[in-house]
Design a protein around this motif. Structure first.
Motif, PDB file in Angstrom:
ATOM      1  N   ILE A  87       0.841  -1.208   0.000  1.00 50.84           N
ATOM      2  CA  ILE A  87       0.000   0.000   0.000  1.00 50.84           C
ATOM      3  C   ILE A  87       0.872   1.252   0.000  1.00 50.84           C
ATOM      4  O   ILE A  87       0.606   2.218  -0.720  1.00 50.84           O
ATOM      5  N   ASN A 125      -8.144  -2.492   1.790  1.00 50.45           N
ATOM      6  CA  ASN A 125      -7.252  -1.864   2.767  1.00 50.45           C
ATOM      7  C   ASN A 125      -6.728  -0.533   2.235  1.00 50.45           C
ATOM      8  O   ASN A 125      -6.780   0.503   2.913  1.00 50.45           O
ATOM      9  N   SER A 126      -6.243  -0.551   0.998  1.00 49.67           N
ATOM     10  CA  SER A 126      -5.672   0.649   0.383  1.00 49.67           C
ATOM     11  C   SER A 126      -6.696   1.759   0.252  1.00 49.67           C
ATOM     12  O   SER A 126      -6.432   2.928   0.580  1.00 49.67           O
ATOM     13  N   VAL A 147      -4.963   4.798  -7.473  1.00 52.11           N
ATOM     14  CA  VAL A 147      -4.529   3.918  -6.382  1.00 52.11           C
ATOM     15  C   VAL A 147      -5.067   2.501  -6.567  1.00 52.11           C
ATOM     16  O   VAL A 147      -4.345   1.522  -6.336  1.00 52.11           O
ATOM     17  N   SER A 174       2.280   1.734  -3.449  1.00 52.10           N
ATOM     18  CA  SER A 174       1.305   2.043  -4.505  1.00 52.10           C
ATOM     19  C   SER A 174       0.662   3.417  -4.377  1.00 52.10           C
ATOM     20  O   SER A 174      -0.072   3.841  -5.265  1.00 52.10           O
ATOM     21  N   ARG A 175       0.944   4.135  -3.293  1.00 56.13           N
ATOM     22  CA  ARG A 175       0.260   5.403  -3.061  1.00 56.13           C
ATOM     23  C   ARG A 175       0.940   6.572  -3.768  1.00 56.13           C
ATOM     24  O   ARG A 175       0.318   7.581  -4.073  1.00 56.13           O
ATOM     25  N   LEU A 210      -6.405  -6.404  -0.228  1.00 56.98           N
ATOM     26  CA  LEU A 210      -5.373  -5.391  -0.438  1.00 56.98           C
ATOM     27  C   LEU A 210      -5.991  -4.089  -0.945  1.00 56.98           C
ATOM     28  O   LEU A 210      -5.688  -3.000  -0.448  1.00 56.98           O
ATOM     29  N   THR A 248      -2.460  -0.421  -6.985  1.00 53.64           N
ATOM     30  CA  THR A 248      -2.500  -1.403  -5.899  1.00 53.64           C
ATOM     31  C   THR A 248      -2.711  -2.801  -6.466  1.00 53.64           C
ATOM     32  O   THR A 248      -2.040  -3.763  -6.063  1.00 53.64           O
ATOM     33  N   ASN A 280      -7.687   3.335   3.600  1.00 52.38           N
ATOM     34  CA  ASN A 280      -6.670   4.306   4.004  1.00 52.38           C
ATOM     35  C   ASN A 280      -6.800   5.601   3.215  1.00 52.38           C
ATOM     36  O   ASN A 280      -6.697   6.706   3.778  1.00 52.38           O
ATOM     37  N   LEU A 281      -7.043   5.470   1.914  1.00 53.22           N
ATOM     38  CA  LEU A 281      -7.137   6.662   1.062  1.00 53.22           C
ATOM     39  C   LEU A 281      -8.378   7.485   1.396  1.00 53.22           C
ATOM     40  O   LEU A 281      -8.314   8.717   1.474  1.00 53.22           O
ATOM     41  N   ASP A 310      -1.487  10.745  -1.057  1.00 48.78           N
ATOM     42  CA  ASP A 310      -2.178  11.067   0.189  1.00 48.78           C
ATOM     43  C   ASP A 310      -1.885  12.499   0.629  1.00 48.78           C
ATOM     44  O   ASP A 310      -2.780  13.231   1.062  1.00 48.78           O
TER      45      ASP A 310
END
Length: 411
Positions: free
Chosen positions: A66, A136-137, A97, A69-70, A133, A101, A140-141, A74
């Protein structure tokens, strides 16, 4: 009358958006850490040790992917949302993303025998791994979106939903290692569904890519991507160094010391993030910074004093043998005071789009912590790690002071 006036001044201070958002971010971090501790405690007591080890590695691999891949988006979201088209920024960032990801996840699985052969079991459920995955990513984003939009109460709710993993870990015990992994994955899917619903209620329904945003934010994102990687290197590399140089027992003592110090680090991180948001909206940086520093030190100083003098009692509640890390803990918690100044400066420079100095500072701090740790561990043992953390952040703070003296108009 003066008493009432003082009370209203205090109330006004507490209800200030900067302070309120900071506390919501802090509560989110604390709740996440608390649920995480409870989750792993339950898992450790009910699942075989080997299953816990593999699940920990699998979940950690997601965190690394993650981060990779960001691409610093962010930070760009927070910086450019106030002045840009929020719907397009959110939509564009999400699409980018999700695509990267998924791509990085596939590459990881295809080469898993090379990257992490002990996680070969993931190949058997590759689609589930990619699904979790991405969830999750994106969770977070979307959390970053809520912070950028000053809707931090949604960020807190999101983290509380992630905490639902403790509900699933026992019912899924029959799945073995996958029971732990599914518990985490399901909680992220629940949080992501909530996040999507909350964003739609806020009016964000457009799906498109804004190439102008990507072009405008490219250099900014790239610089912050480098800063993020450099910032995370010490926390990921030092446990391995301690294990190799001082042995497994000292590695365990250091892990607990770092966990306590990380809790203190959450306080300046929350407030500095809020400063970054408020500064991006054009709020006066000097006023915001002074308010945040006051609040941070009011919270930090009592905690630093407690752990410096009575940290052995806290360590003893975990296990008596962990008190051997007390001297190390004393110096590590002191470093949080200087870490706070570093974080405030980082937020100021992010608002000013001056990322080069942040790359220099994060690179210096990274090299300093690792270098001093390697030298001091061999000279002083475990306490050398405490020396390295304190000295590194003190030196970084001195450099910041020099920068500020030359750039007195930064705020």
């Amino acid at each position: 009358m003066q008493f009432l006036k003082n009370r209203f001044c205090l109330l006004d201070h507490l209800l200030n958006p900067l302070i309120m958002n900071s506390f919501f971010i802090l509560l989110s971090s604390v709740s996440n850490a608390g649920f995480g501790f409870i989750f792993w405690m339950i898992a450790a007591k009910t699942y075989p040790q080997e299953d816990v080890g593999v699940a920990t590695a699998a979940i950690s691999s997601m965190a690394v992917l993650i981060l990779l891949s960001r691409f610093g988006l962010d930070q760009s979201i927070i910086r450019f949302c106030p002045s840009g088209d929020k719907s397009k920024i959110i939509s564009t960032s999400s699409i980018v993303v999700i695509l990267f990801t998924t791509l990085i996840g596939i590459i990881f699985i295809l080469g898993i025998e090379f990257w992490a052969p002990e996680l070969g079991i993931i190949k058997k459920s590759a689609a589930v791994y990619i699904l979790f995955l991405v969830a999750n990513s994106m969770t977070n984003l979307t959390g970053i979106f809520f912070i950028a939009l000053r809707r931090t109460k949604y960020y807190l709710l999101q983290n509380l939903l992630i905490g639902t993993r403790i509900i699933f870990v026992l019912p899924l015990i029959s799945f073995g290692v996958w029971g732990i992994y599914y518990s985490v994955g399901i909680s992220f899917i629940i949080a992501f569904i909530f996040s999507g619903y909350a964003l739609s209620k806020l009016g964000f329904k457009q799906v498109s890519i804004d190439t102008n945003f990507l072009n405008e934010s490219f250099e900014y994102s790239k610089g912050n991507y480098i800063v993020s990687l450099l910032t995370l290197v010490p926390s990921n590399l030092l446990p391995i160094m301690v294990l190799n140089i001082l042995g497994a027992e000292n590695a365990a003592y250091y892990y607990i010391d770092y966990a306590i110090t990380s809790f203190l680090f959450m306080i300046p991180t929350a407030f500095s993030t809020s400063i970054f948001v408020e500064g991006s909206y054009g709020e006066p940086l000097k006023k915001s910074c002074l308010k945040s520093l006051l609040s941070v030190f009011l919270l930090l100083i009592p905690l630093v004093i407690f752990f410096y003098y009575f940290g052995d009692l806290a360590l003893e509640t975990i296990e008596k043998s962990y008190t051997q890390g007390f001297e190390t803990l004393k110096y590590m918690v002191v470093s949080s005071l200087f870490y706070a100044i570093n974080q405030m400066y980082f937020s100021l420079k992010r608002v000013k789009n001056d990322i080069n100095k942040l790359i220099f500072l994060s690179g210096f701090t990274c090299a300093s912590i690792i270098g001093f740790s390697y030298i001091f561990m061999q000279m002083y043992g475990l306490v050398g790690l405490g020396y390295s953390w304190s000295i590194s952040y003190i030196l970084s703070t001195i450099i910041i002071g020099i920068f500020l003296k030359k750039e007195y108009d930064i705020i």
